[in-house]
Design a protein around this motif. Structure first.
Motif, PDB file in Angstrom:
ATOM      1  N   ASP A 198     -14.858 -14.934   4.368  1.00  0.00           N
ATOM      2  CA  ASP A 198     -15.724 -15.703   3.295  1.00  0.00           C
ATOM      3  C   ASP A 198     -15.735 -14.783   2.285  1.00  0.00           C
ATOM      4  O   ASP A 198     -15.542 -15.096   0.995  1.00  0.00           O
ATOM      5  N   ALA A 199     -16.205 -13.560   2.399  1.00  0.00           N
ATOM      6  CA  ALA A 199     -16.470 -12.630   1.278  1.00  0.00           C
ATOM      7  C   ALA A 199     -15.405 -12.447   0.709  1.00  0.00           C
ATOM      8  O   ALA A 199     -15.192 -11.963  -0.658  1.00  0.00           O
ATOM      9  N   GLY A 200     -14.359 -11.949   1.412  1.00  0.00           N
ATOM     10  CA  GLY A 200     -12.966 -11.823   0.910  1.00  0.00           C
ATOM     11  C   GLY A 200     -12.480 -10.452   0.246  1.00  0.00           C
ATOM     12  O   GLY A 200     -11.410 -10.260  -0.153  1.00  0.00           O
ATOM     13  N   SER A 201     -13.666  -9.257   0.231  1.00  0.00           N
ATOM     14  CA  SER A 201     -13.202  -8.118  -0.430  1.00  0.00           C
ATOM     15  C   SER A 201     -12.587  -7.409   0.813  1.00  0.00           C
ATOM     16  O   SER A 201     -13.905  -6.931   1.626  1.00  0.00           O
ATOM     17  N   TRP A 202     -11.452  -6.977   1.028  1.00  0.00           N
ATOM     18  CA  TRP A 202     -11.110  -6.253   2.060  1.00  0.00           C
ATOM     19  C   TRP A 202     -11.001  -4.690   1.795  1.00  0.00           C
ATOM     20  O   TRP A 202     -10.228  -4.256   0.511  1.00  0.00           O
ATOM     21  N   THR A 203     -11.210  -3.831   2.637  1.00  0.00           N
ATOM     22  CA  THR A 203     -11.117  -2.567   2.594  1.00  0.00           C
ATOM     23  C   THR A 203     -10.042  -1.811   3.367  1.00  0.00           C
ATOM     24  O   THR A 203      -9.753  -2.237   4.704  1.00  0.00           O
ATOM     25  N   ASP A 204      -9.092  -1.005   2.771  1.00  0.00           N
ATOM     26  CA  ASP A 204      -7.886  -0.545   3.328  1.00  0.00           C
ATOM     27  C   ASP A 204      -8.469   0.584   4.439  1.00  0.00           C
ATOM     28  O   ASP A 204      -9.057   1.586   4.007  1.00  0.00           O
ATOM     29  N   GLU A 205      -8.226   0.618   5.736  1.00  0.00           N
ATOM     30  CA  GLU A 205      -8.670   1.572   6.515  1.00  0.00           C
ATOM     31  C   GLU A 205      -7.483   2.476   6.972  1.00  0.00           C
ATOM     32  O   GLU A 205      -7.806   3.270   7.881  1.00  0.00           O
ATOM     33  N   GLY A 206      -6.630   2.113   6.554  1.00  0.00           N
ATOM     34  CA  GLY A 206      -5.317   3.010   6.692  1.00  0.00           C
ATOM     35  C   GLY A 206      -4.309   3.104   8.115  1.00  0.00           C
ATOM     36  O   GLY A 206      -4.692   1.605   8.682  1.00  0.00           O
ATOM     37  N   ALA A 207      -3.701   3.844   8.376  1.00  0.00           N
ATOM     38  CA  ALA A 207      -2.842   3.837   9.689  1.00  0.00           C
ATOM     39  C   ALA A 207      -3.731   3.967  10.764  1.00  0.00           C
ATOM     40  O   ALA A 207      -4.598   4.495  11.013  1.00  0.00           O
ATOM     41  N   ILE A 261       0.848   0.288  12.741  1.00  0.00           N
ATOM     42  CA  ILE A 261      -0.021  -0.681  12.825  1.00  0.00           C
ATOM     43  C   ILE A 261      -1.274  -0.269  11.761  1.00  0.00           C
ATOM     44  O   ILE A 261      -1.527   1.108  11.793  1.00  0.00           O
ATOM     45  N   GLY A 262      -1.446  -0.986  10.848  1.00  0.00           N
ATOM     46  CA  GLY A 262      -2.599  -0.797   9.800  1.00  0.00           C
ATOM     47  C   GLY A 262      -3.851  -1.474  10.166  1.00  0.00           C
ATOM     48  O   GLY A 262      -3.780  -2.482  11.075  1.00  0.00           O
ATOM     49  N   LEU A 306       0.952  -1.290  -0.132  1.00  0.00           N
ATOM     50  CA  LEU A 306      -0.198  -0.086   0.102  1.00  0.00           C
ATOM     51  C   LEU A 306       0.753   1.193   0.086  1.00  0.00           C
ATOM     52  O   LEU A 306       1.813   1.256   0.762  1.00  0.00           O
ATOM     53  N   PRO A 307       0.685   2.288  -0.765  1.00  0.00           N
ATOM     54  CA  PRO A 307       1.366   3.345  -1.098  1.00  0.00           C
ATOM     55  C   PRO A 307       1.903   4.141   0.427  1.00  0.00           C
ATOM     56  O   PRO A 307       2.836   4.593   0.487  1.00  0.00           O
ATOM     57  N   TRP A 308       0.814   4.149   1.461  1.00  0.00           N
ATOM     58  CA  TRP A 308       1.123   5.036   2.556  1.00  0.00           C
ATOM     59  C   TRP A 308       1.950   4.207   3.505  1.00  0.00           C
ATOM     60  O   TRP A 308       2.563   4.813   4.562  1.00  0.00           O
ATOM     61  N   TRP A 309       2.396   2.866   3.372  1.00  0.00           N
ATOM     62  CA  TRP A 309       3.432   2.361   4.414  1.00  0.00           C
ATOM     63  C   TRP A 309       4.602   2.848   4.149  1.00  0.00           C
ATOM     64  O   TRP A 309       5.045   3.024   5.240  1.00  0.00           O
ATOM     65  N   ALA A 310       5.069   3.299   3.063  1.00  0.00           N
ATOM     66  CA  ALA A 310       6.259   4.010   2.874  1.00  0.00           C
ATOM     67  C   ALA A 310       6.485   5.223   3.732  1.00  0.00           C
ATOM     68  O   ALA A 310       7.424   5.801   3.906  1.00  0.00           O
TER      69      ALA A 310
END
Length: 315
Positions: A135-144, A126-127, A83-87
């Motif tokens: 089971d649905a498997g579609s994960w949303t990035d909630e950020g830092a 921590i992200g 994810l771009p914000w990790w860096a």
């Protein structure tokens, strides 16, 4: 990007000082008889419906699944790309190396906390990712969620653990080495910290990877102590203390405060399973890794029923 897929469409054929530390001795534990893909470091475990899932440190977060909790298979990782914000928080982070995930459900949604860092550094974050279900498997990035820096903090923003207290309030425990284990209240609408960060355990010889479970009128803090990540040279152990309040003080079986290194050893491993730690407590189950002396020190998933004796945890 986050992995977006339906789990149903997958083919599951992928194969302290001694005065402060009370040691109960070598505890091997009655581990479940696991088979299949059981390579794992820093496991977090959950059951969704009848299916079990374990998330592990690894490239994009390693995911294992099982229909019965015994026979395990690997399924696709959570993150396909960094994810771009990790860096922004951890410059030079080695792309998809993601540590110590923690999975839980809260208010009808599944949340996955995880750590981005580099070995031996407090420059960490921590992200959080979330999904309607595993089971649905579609994960949303909630950020830092929480970040630290080597120069600016004496504690480390890794090893998250989400817990809900007896009043229904959510908290996040975390921490590794430095000034020890921390806990902070979580805003249930954002799943991110609100208010102060509190210290609940510290130890000069190393303490990290908190889990907290409520049992018998006490909050039980279960941690890893000493050193991991050195194969069969690891000295990791699982230890505990307890408190009537989620904010502490947490005391070991001798009544010594965990802020002064007071923890009781639960599992010191045995001749085959070296350095158990990175544990996760889920209801009446404890998952952890240990280094297999019969397999070149590979980290292997171990799962046991967590039992209680005289008000203290045991296998």
């Amino acid at each position: 990007m986050l992995k977006n897929y339906s789990w149903k469409s997958l083919l599951f054929a992928i194969t302290a000082s001694s005065s402060m530390l009370l040691n109960k001795g070598l505890v091997s534990g009655a581990a479940w008889p696991l088979t299949g893909d059981v390579g794992c470091h820093d496991p977090t475990i959950i059951q969704e419906g009848s299916r079990w899932y374990t998330f592990c440190t690894g490239q994009g977060i390693t995911v294992l699944t099982s229909e019965d909790g015994l026979a395990w298979s690997t399924v696709p990782q959570i993150f396909l790309n960094e994810l771009p914000w990790w860096a922004n928080y951890v410059p030079g982070h080695p792309e998809l190396d993601v540590w110590a995930p923690d999975v839980s459900t809260f208010n009808g949604r599944t949340y996955l906390y995880y750590s981005i860092s580099t070995f031996g550094s407090r420059t960490s974050v921590i992200g959080l990712a979330s999904a309607s279900s595993i089971d649905a498997g579609s994960w949303t990035d909630e950020g830092a969620v929480i970040s630290t820096t080597q120069a600016g903090n004496d504690y480390n923003a890794i090893d998250p653990f989400f817990v809900v207290d007896q009043d229904g309030n959510p908290w996040l425990a975390f921490g590794s080495f430095g000034s020890g284990i921390k806990i902070t209240a979580i805003d249930p609408s954002t799943m991110k910290p609100t208010g102060d960060i509190h210290s609940i355990a510290a130890r000069s010889g190393g303490i990290e990877a908190p889990s907290i479970i409520y049992q018998g009128g006490y909050y039980h803090l279960i941690v890893s102590i000493d050193s991991c990540c050195q194969g069969t040279s690891s000295t990791y152990k699982i230890a505990y203390a307890r408190s009537e309040s989620i904010l502490g003080p947490y005391l070991n079986e001798d009544g010594v405060d965990a802020m002064n290194g007071g923890v009781t050893v639960l599992d010191a491993g045995n001749d085959r399973w070296i350095g158990p730690g990175g544990q996760d407590v889920y209801e009446s189950v404890i998952a952890r890794h240990a280094y297999d002396a019969e397999n070149n020190g590979a980290p292997i998933l171990l799962i046991s029923d967590l039992n209680w004796s005289n008000g203290w945890p045991t296998y």
